[in-house]
Design an enzyme around this catalytic site. Structure first.
Site, PDB file in Angstrom:
ATOM      1  N   ASP A 127      -8.974   0.807 -36.593  1.00 13.81           N
ATOM      2  CA  ASP A 127      -7.556   0.454 -36.728  1.00 13.81           C
ATOM      3  C   ASP A 127      -6.690   1.668 -36.412  1.00 13.81           C
ATOM      4  O   ASP A 127      -6.039   2.219 -37.292  1.00 13.81           O
ATOM      5  CB  ASP A 127      -7.298  -0.049 -38.155  1.00 13.81           C
ATOM      6  CG  ASP A 127      -5.885  -0.579 -38.333  1.00 13.81           C
ATOM      7  OD1 ASP A 127      -5.226  -0.883 -37.319  1.00 13.81           O
ATOM      8  OD2 ASP A 127      -5.436  -0.683 -39.489  1.00 13.81           O
ATOM      9  N   ARG A 179      -7.627  -7.559 -43.729  1.00 14.60           N
ATOM     10  CA  ARG A 179      -8.435  -7.000 -44.824  1.00 14.60           C
ATOM     11  C   ARG A 179      -9.164  -8.130 -45.555  1.00 14.60           C
ATOM     12  O   ARG A 179     -10.324  -7.987 -45.930  1.00 14.60           O
ATOM     13  CB  ARG A 179      -7.556  -6.174 -45.773  1.00 14.60           C
ATOM     14  CG  ARG A 179      -7.159  -4.821 -45.163  1.00 14.60           C
ATOM     15  CD  ARG A 179      -6.401  -3.940 -46.147  1.00 14.60           C
ATOM     16  NE  ARG A 179      -5.031  -4.388 -46.329  1.00 14.60           N
ATOM     17  CZ  ARG A 179      -3.969  -3.885 -45.690  1.00 14.60           C
ATOM     18  NH1 ARG A 179      -4.117  -2.882 -44.844  1.00 14.60           N
ATOM     19  NH2 ARG A 179      -2.764  -4.346 -45.903  1.00 14.60           N
ATOM     20  N   CYS A 185      -2.239  -1.724 -32.417  1.00 18.75           N
ATOM     21  CA  CYS A 185      -0.880  -2.033 -32.890  1.00 18.75           C
ATOM     22  C   CYS A 185       0.150  -1.530 -31.882  1.00 18.75           C
ATOM     23  O   CYS A 185       1.283  -1.232 -32.221  1.00 18.75           O
ATOM     24  CB  CYS A 185      -0.626  -1.452 -34.280  1.00 18.75           C
ATOM     25  SG  CYS A 185      -0.791   0.326 -34.360  1.00 18.75           S
ATOM     26  N   PHE A 199      -9.938   5.272 -39.273  1.00 17.39           N
ATOM     27  CA  PHE A 199      -8.480   5.275 -39.480  1.00 17.39           C
ATOM     28  C   PHE A 199      -8.190   4.514 -40.781  1.00 17.39           C
ATOM     29  O   PHE A 199      -7.410   3.556 -40.803  1.00 17.39           O
ATOM     30  CB  PHE A 199      -7.750   4.629 -38.291  1.00 17.39           C
ATOM     31  CG  PHE A 199      -8.150   5.185 -36.953  1.00 17.39           C
ATOM     32  CD1 PHE A 199      -7.596   6.374 -36.483  1.00 17.39           C
ATOM     33  CD2 PHE A 199      -9.104   4.553 -36.156  1.00 17.39           C
ATOM     34  CE1 PHE A 199      -7.956   6.889 -35.243  1.00 17.39           C
ATOM     35  CE2 PHE A 199      -9.474   5.064 -34.924  1.00 17.39           C
ATOM     36  CZ  PHE A 199      -8.898   6.230 -34.457  1.00 17.39           C
ATOM     37  N   ASP A 258     -10.338   9.436 -41.998  1.00 15.58           N
ATOM     38  CA  ASP A 258      -8.917   9.545 -41.659  1.00 15.58           C
ATOM     39  C   ASP A 258      -8.585  11.027 -41.527  1.00 15.58           C
ATOM     40  O   ASP A 258      -9.245  11.872 -42.123  1.00 15.58           O
ATOM     41  CB  ASP A 258      -8.021   8.894 -42.723  1.00 15.58           C
ATOM     42  CG  ASP A 258      -6.640   8.522 -42.180  1.00 15.58           C
ATOM     43  OD1 ASP A 258      -6.427   7.341 -41.850  1.00 15.58           O
ATOM     44  OD2 ASP A 258      -5.794   9.429 -42.061  1.00 15.58           O
ATOM     45  N   SER A 259      -7.542  11.337 -40.743  1.00 22.67           N
ATOM     46  CA  SER A 259      -7.164  12.741 -40.580  1.00 22.67           C
ATOM     47  C   SER A 259      -6.121  13.153 -41.614  1.00 22.67           C
ATOM     48  O   SER A 259      -5.628  14.277 -41.582  1.00 22.67           O
ATOM     49  CB  SER A 259      -6.635  12.966 -39.166  1.00 22.67           C
ATOM     50  OG  SER A 259      -5.576  12.086 -38.920  1.00 22.67           O
TER      51      SER A 259
HETATM   52  N1  SAH Z   1      -6.361   0.675 -41.611  1.00 28.29           N
HETATM   53  C1  SAH Z   1      -5.291   1.220 -42.383  1.00 28.29           C
HETATM   54  C2  SAH Z   1      -4.113   1.624 -41.531  1.00 28.29           C
HETATM   55  C3  SAH Z   1      -4.449   2.635 -40.442  1.00 28.29           C
HETATM   56  S1  SAH Z   1      -3.066   3.431 -39.774  1.00 28.29           S
HETATM   57  C4  SAH Z   1      -4.873   0.222 -43.472  1.00 28.29           C
HETATM   58  O1  SAH Z   1      -5.391  -0.899 -43.506  1.00 28.29           O
HETATM   59  O2  SAH Z   1      -4.056   0.566 -44.324  1.00 28.29           O
HETATM   60  C5  SAH Z   1      -3.756   4.692 -38.807  1.00 28.29           C
HETATM   61  C6  SAH Z   1      -4.364   5.853 -39.580  1.00 28.29           C
HETATM   62  O3  SAH Z   1      -5.011   6.691 -38.634  1.00 28.29           O
HETATM   63  C7  SAH Z   1      -3.403   6.758 -40.329  1.00 28.29           C
HETATM   64  O4  SAH Z   1      -3.779   6.810 -41.667  1.00 28.29           O
HETATM   65  C8  SAH Z   1      -3.576   8.161 -39.678  1.00 28.29           C
HETATM   66  O5  SAH Z   1      -3.566   9.210 -40.648  1.00 28.29           O
HETATM   67  C9  SAH Z   1      -4.927   8.044 -39.050  1.00 28.29           C
HETATM   68  N2  SAH Z   1      -5.209   8.845 -37.856  1.00 28.29           N
HETATM   69  C10 SAH Z   1      -4.422   9.014 -36.754  1.00 28.29           C
HETATM   70  N3  SAH Z   1      -5.082   9.699 -35.804  1.00 28.29           N
HETATM   71  C11 SAH Z   1      -6.323   9.958 -36.286  1.00 28.29           C
HETATM   72  C12 SAH Z   1      -7.484  10.610 -35.763  1.00 28.29           C
HETATM   73  N4  SAH Z   1      -7.500  11.118 -34.525  1.00 28.29           N
HETATM   74  N5  SAH Z   1      -8.585  10.686 -36.529  1.00 28.29           N
HETATM   75  C13 SAH Z   1      -8.573  10.170 -37.788  1.00 28.29           C
HETATM   76  N6  SAH Z   1      -7.525   9.524 -38.324  1.00 28.29           N
HETATM   77  C14 SAH Z   1      -6.409   9.424 -37.580  1.00 28.29           C
END
Ligand code: SAH
Length: 394
Positions: free
Chosen positions: A297, A206, A337, A225, A247-248
């Site tokens: 991510d 970040r 990850c 994400f 995000d979902s």
């Molecule tokens: N980048 C974030 C962490 C991401 S973790 C940070 O820095 O804090 C992954 C995220 O992806 C989660 O919040 C989850 O809700 C979301 N997610 C998982 N599958 C998804 C999809 N198909 N579309 C959108 N979001 C999704």
């Protein structure tokens, strides 16, 4: 004491201090869930003390490779003390720090994060489950924190035959917390949030996004994400013109919106989409949209190497769509990850996604987990988080 005898030739991995024994390596012997066992080679030579997991494919997780080591409450206290001492030497400027990072700290299955004076722990394997009380007592004593919340609601517990458990293990109090990271205020909830409440492992990445935004002046940023918008805050704090967060999870996006306000950032420079990233990227491509920086991510697609092939296709598809959406000179911050996808494979996936999208790219930097999430040389699976900063050639 129970003895686990390995099949011939299966002693090599423990001799190299890899802490896992798979079911296929065991010739005979067993134990109760989490019971300390002595692992021996086929010839009867001592290899390790470990915790037995009757239900998991990872049948034993090693505590120690020293025959003289007693596995008792003092062992856990000493090992925790070493992990905690390392973090205080690292001098991380945040009030949210990972104190214990499983295998890399010699405590397979244990994750402990500290948020201010609240500890949050995940017990993901039978061994640490069995020693939970001793571990909880030692954590409270060593940190001086008055409370410890348990977030043992990870899917890996199922593989161990353990039920999901959440709630206060020691003390009690508020579960809402305000994290301070690089001077940014980020609200989270240790009971409701993902993992222990936040993705502390992406702290350095970040900051990297913030720094690249300052240098390169991204007008349009896409944060895929986004969870609670850590990368979105970083981009806007760095001077980005506009950030779209996808995000979902509705609650995560609500928190992301709140986090912008907490930092005095202008909500008019942000939009939030409660949507599937894959579908949104395709939609943006169809609409002819473009972005100067894109963060990808995604969640863990390949928890183990067995899932690597399908996961590789999913990563490649995401990255291909993102490359299409980048402006010339735009920058992709792409992550995986998945423990089952190594650094080299991830590099290949991103390269071939670029080729497919007809994009020539240059890797500006490799990224990884923050230093309070250390990796041991002997445990490659520990290097789960990897990232690339790729500039699309103009
Ligand atoms: N980048 C974030 C962490 C991401 S973790 C940070 O820095 O804090 C992954 C995220 O992806 C989660 O919040 C989850 O809700 C979301 N997610 C998982 N599958 C998804 C999809 N198909 N579309 C959108 N979001 C999704």
């Amino acid at each position: 004491m129970k003895i686990i005898r390995l099949k011939p030739g299966k002693e090599r991995s423990l001799q190299r201090r890899h802490p896992w024994v798979f079911d296929g390596a065991v010739a005979r012997g067993g134990g109760d869930a989490g019971e300390t066992v002595r692992v021996e080679s086929h010839e009867g030579q001592f290899l390790a003390w470990g915790a037995f997991s009757p239900a998991s494919r990872i049948r034993v997780r090693a505590w120690s490779f020293d025959e003289a080591q007693r596995i008792d409450a003092a062992f856990f206290r000493d090992t925790l003390a070493r992990a905690i001492a390392l973090r205080s030497r690292l001098g991380i400027e945040s009030n949210g720090i990972r104190l214990v990072h499983g295998e890399s700290d010699g405590l397979p299955g244990l994750i402990v994060d500290r948020y201010g004076d609240t500890l949050v722990a995940q017990f993901t394997a039978c061994g640490v489950e069995r020693w939970k009380d001793a571990i909880a007592d030692a954590l409270i004593e060593l940190t001086g924190c008055p409370r410890l919340y348990e977030r043992s609601d990870t899917s890996s517990r199922k593989l161990e035959g353990l039920p999901e458990v959440t709630g206060w293990l020691r003390g009690s109090g508020e579960t809402a917390f305000e994290l301070l990271e690089h001077g940014w205020r980020l609200g989270l909830d240790i009971a409701q949030g993902h993992k222990t409440g936040y993705y502390l492992d992406q702290r350095d990445s970040r900051l990297a996004l913030y720094q690249y935004t300052k240098r390169l002046g991204f007008a349009q940023v896409l944060n895929c994400f986004s969870y609670t918008g850590g990368f979105s805050v970083a981009a806007l704090a760095g001077g980005a013109g506009h950030v779209t967060s996808i995000d979902s999870s509705g609650p995560a996006l609500e928190q992301a919106r709140a986090n912008l306000l907490l930092n005095g950032l202008d909500p008019a420079q942000a939009s939030f989409m409660d949507a599937d990233v894959n579908a949104s990227l395709r939609q943006f491509v169809a609409e002819g949209r473009s972005f100067d920086a894109i963060v990808l991510d995604p969640p863990k697609f390949a928890p183990t190497a067995a899932h690597a092939e399908r996961a590789a296709r999913a990563y490649k598809d995401l990255n291909r769509q993102a490359f299409k959406l980048l402006t010339p000179g735009g920058v992709l911050f792409t992550f995986s990850c998945s423990g089952g996808i190594g650094v080299e494979l991830f590099h290949k996936i991103v390269a071939s996604a670029g080729l497919d999208a007809g994009v020539d790219g240059a890797i500006l930097q490799r990224l990884g987990g923050a230093c309070d999430h250390p990796m041991t040389i002997n445990f490659p699976e520990g290097e789960y988080l990897k990232g690339l900063v790729v500039m699309k050639k103009a």
